[in-house]
Design an enzyme around this catalytic site. Sequence first.
Site, PDB file in Angstrom:
ATOM      1  N   TYR A 125      -5.778   5.115   2.671  1.00  0.00           N
ATOM      2  CA  TYR A 125      -4.631   4.604   1.905  1.00  0.00           C
ATOM      3  C   TYR A 125      -3.936   5.767   1.174  1.00  0.00           C
ATOM      4  O   TYR A 125      -2.705   5.869   1.182  1.00  0.00           O
ATOM      5  CB  TYR A 125      -5.150   3.548   0.930  1.00  0.00           C
ATOM      6  CG  TYR A 125      -4.185   3.123  -0.149  1.00  0.00           C
ATOM      7  CD1 TYR A 125      -3.130   2.264   0.125  1.00  0.00           C
ATOM      8  CD2 TYR A 125      -4.352   3.560  -1.467  1.00  0.00           C
ATOM      9  CE1 TYR A 125      -2.258   1.863  -0.877  1.00  0.00           C
ATOM     10  CE2 TYR A 125      -3.490   3.163  -2.471  1.00  0.00           C
ATOM     11  CZ  TYR A 125      -2.439   2.323  -2.170  1.00  0.00           C
ATOM     12  OH  TYR A 125      -1.573   1.923  -3.167  1.00  0.00           O
TER      13      TYR A 125
HETATM   14  N1  LIG Z   1      -3.306  -2.339  -6.509  1.00  0.00           N
HETATM   15  C1  LIG Z   1      -3.212  -1.233  -7.223  1.00  0.00           C
HETATM   16  O1  LIG Z   1      -3.993  -1.009  -8.179  1.00  0.00           O
HETATM   17  C2  LIG Z   1      -2.143  -0.226  -6.895  1.00  0.00           C
HETATM   18  C3  LIG Z   1      -2.121   0.978  -7.591  1.00  0.00           C
HETATM   19  C4  LIG Z   1      -1.061   1.860  -7.354  1.00  0.00           C
HETATM   20  C5  LIG Z   1      -0.077   1.545  -6.450  1.00  0.00           C
HETATM   21  N2  LIG Z   1      -0.134   0.374  -5.755  1.00  0.00           N
HETATM   22  C6  LIG Z   1       0.979   0.062  -4.824  1.00  0.00           C
HETATM   23  O2  LIG Z   1       1.933  -0.723  -5.529  1.00  0.00           O
HETATM   24  C7  LIG Z   1       2.748  -1.427  -4.582  1.00  0.00           C
HETATM   25  C8  LIG Z   1       3.008  -2.849  -5.034  1.00  0.00           C
HETATM   26  O3  LIG Z   1       1.814  -3.470  -5.462  1.00  0.00           O
HETATM   27  P1  LIG Z   1       1.744  -5.086  -5.586  1.00  0.00           P
HETATM   28  O4  LIG Z   1       0.492  -5.420  -6.290  1.00  0.00           O
HETATM   29  O5  LIG Z   1       3.052  -5.626  -6.044  1.00  0.00           O
HETATM   30  O6  LIG Z   1       1.585  -5.428  -4.017  1.00  0.00           O
HETATM   31  P2  LIG Z   1       1.514  -6.848  -3.283  1.00  0.00           P
HETATM   32  O7  LIG Z   1       1.528  -7.964  -4.262  1.00  0.00           O
HETATM   33  O8  LIG Z   1       0.389  -6.777  -2.301  1.00  0.00           O
HETATM   34  O9  LIG Z   1       2.925  -6.895  -2.494  1.00  0.00           O
HETATM   35  C9  LIG Z   1       3.122  -6.204  -1.308  1.00  0.00           C
HETATM   36  C10 LIG Z   1       4.364  -6.766  -0.637  1.00  0.00           C
HETATM   37  O10 LIG Z   1       4.563  -6.060   0.603  1.00  0.00           O
HETATM   38  C11 LIG Z   1       5.029  -7.011   1.522  1.00  0.00           C
HETATM   39  N3  LIG Z   1       4.778  -6.655   2.913  1.00  0.00           N
HETATM   40  C12 LIG Z   1       3.601  -6.470   3.530  1.00  0.00           C
HETATM   41  N4  LIG Z   1       3.782  -6.277   4.846  1.00  0.00           N
HETATM   42  C13 LIG Z   1       5.127  -6.352   5.070  1.00  0.00           C
HETATM   43  C14 LIG Z   1       5.947  -6.261   6.213  1.00  0.00           C
HETATM   44  N5  LIG Z   1       5.421  -6.074   7.440  1.00  0.00           N
HETATM   45  N6  LIG Z   1       7.282  -6.367   6.068  1.00  0.00           N
HETATM   46  C15 LIG Z   1       7.830  -6.591   4.839  1.00  0.00           C
HETATM   47  N7  LIG Z   1       7.099  -6.704   3.712  1.00  0.00           N
HETATM   48  C16 LIG Z   1       5.760  -6.591   3.828  1.00  0.00           C
HETATM   49  C17 LIG Z   1       4.266  -8.296   1.196  1.00  0.00           C
HETATM   50  O11 LIG Z   1       4.954  -9.381   1.758  1.00  0.00           O
HETATM   51  P3  LIG Z   1       4.365 -10.894   1.737  1.00  0.00           P
HETATM   52  O12 LIG Z   1       4.571 -11.387   0.324  1.00  0.00           O
HETATM   53  O13 LIG Z   1       5.205 -11.595   2.740  1.00  0.00           O
HETATM   54  O14 LIG Z   1       2.915 -10.813   2.103  1.00  0.00           O
HETATM   55  C18 LIG Z   1       4.297  -8.265  -0.320  1.00  0.00           C
HETATM   56  O15 LIG Z   1       5.434  -8.903  -0.799  1.00  0.00           O
HETATM   57  C19 LIG Z   1       2.041  -1.303  -3.236  1.00  0.00           C
HETATM   58  O16 LIG Z   1       2.706  -0.323  -2.462  1.00  0.00           O
HETATM   59  C20 LIG Z   1       0.660  -0.781  -3.619  1.00  0.00           C
HETATM   60  O17 LIG Z   1       0.093   0.007  -2.593  1.00  0.00           O
HETATM   61  C21 LIG Z   1      -1.132  -0.520  -5.953  1.00  0.00           C
END
Ligand SMILES: NC(=O)c1ccc[n+]([C@@H]2O[C@H](COP(=O)([O-])OP(=O)(O)OC[C@H]3O[C@@H](n4cnc5c(N)ncnc54)[C@H](OP(=O)(O)O)[C@@H]3O)[C@@H](O)[C@H]2O)c1
Length: 214
Positions: A125
Amino acid sequence: MKTLVVGANGKIGRILCRLAAEGNKPVRALLRDPEQQAYFHSIGVETALGDLEGAFEASLEGCDRVVFTAGSGGKTGGDKTLLIDLYGAIRVIEACEARDIEQVVMVSAMNVELPLAGPPAMRHYFVAKKLADERLRASSVAHTILRPGLLSDEPATGKVRTDAAAGKGYKVSRENVALCILASLDHPESRGQTIDLLDGDDPIATLFAQTSQH
Ligand SMILES: NC(=O)c1ccc[n+]([C@@H]2O[C@H](COP(=O)([O-])OP(=O)(O)OC[C@H]3O[C@@H](n4cnc5c(N)ncnc54)[C@H](OP(=O)(O)O)[C@@H]3O)[C@@H](O)[C@H]2O)c1
């Protein structure tokens, strides 16, 4: 000025769209499921359908800026990390270059510059995020890279820190991240910057006065 939100139905994306609508800042939510549209229309946000594993380019029509906050999530395999977090991001960057998009705000993650120093389960990742960030830095599009620590669902405090060593904890509220995205879009000084984000004591309003160019 209209901003396309890629990943709009995600946790950060939904908060971002709501805050933008409340602030009368025009955004368009890129969604991959028509059933997701009703919520966005109910809060006054226009939508476009598209998929990072298929066609999405038409959703950029009429937009000046793009926020990339999509991700494959922790429940899918490494194949989706490659297809969404890396190749999906690269395709969005290329589409932005082709359309002279004014600014891309990328939601990346802290510590991705040294993937092999990360926990083994996270290394692929971190590689995906690092390479997407590098592609964006090498692009012709003005950009801001925000690198949150561990995301939490706590309400916004309106305050963050950008130096991990300057405080305790490694979490950041998703709502604080959304506020930082809006601040990045509001401040041209944010362009060219890579900014780590953790909950802290510095008002988000002063974020761009306190960060330096990486
Ligand atoms: N978790 C952590 O602690 C952490 C830390 C740092 C950074 N981040 C990053 O922060 C960002 C946002 O986090 P979050 O919690 O808001 O993520 P999330 O809730 O998992 O949202 C991810 C979004 O990406 C969309 N997606 C996935 N596959 C797709 C596709 N093929 N085409 C279009 N859209 C697609 C999903 O769509 P659907 O709703 O349709 O599934 C969802 O709306 C991510 O990039 C993550 O890697 C996370």
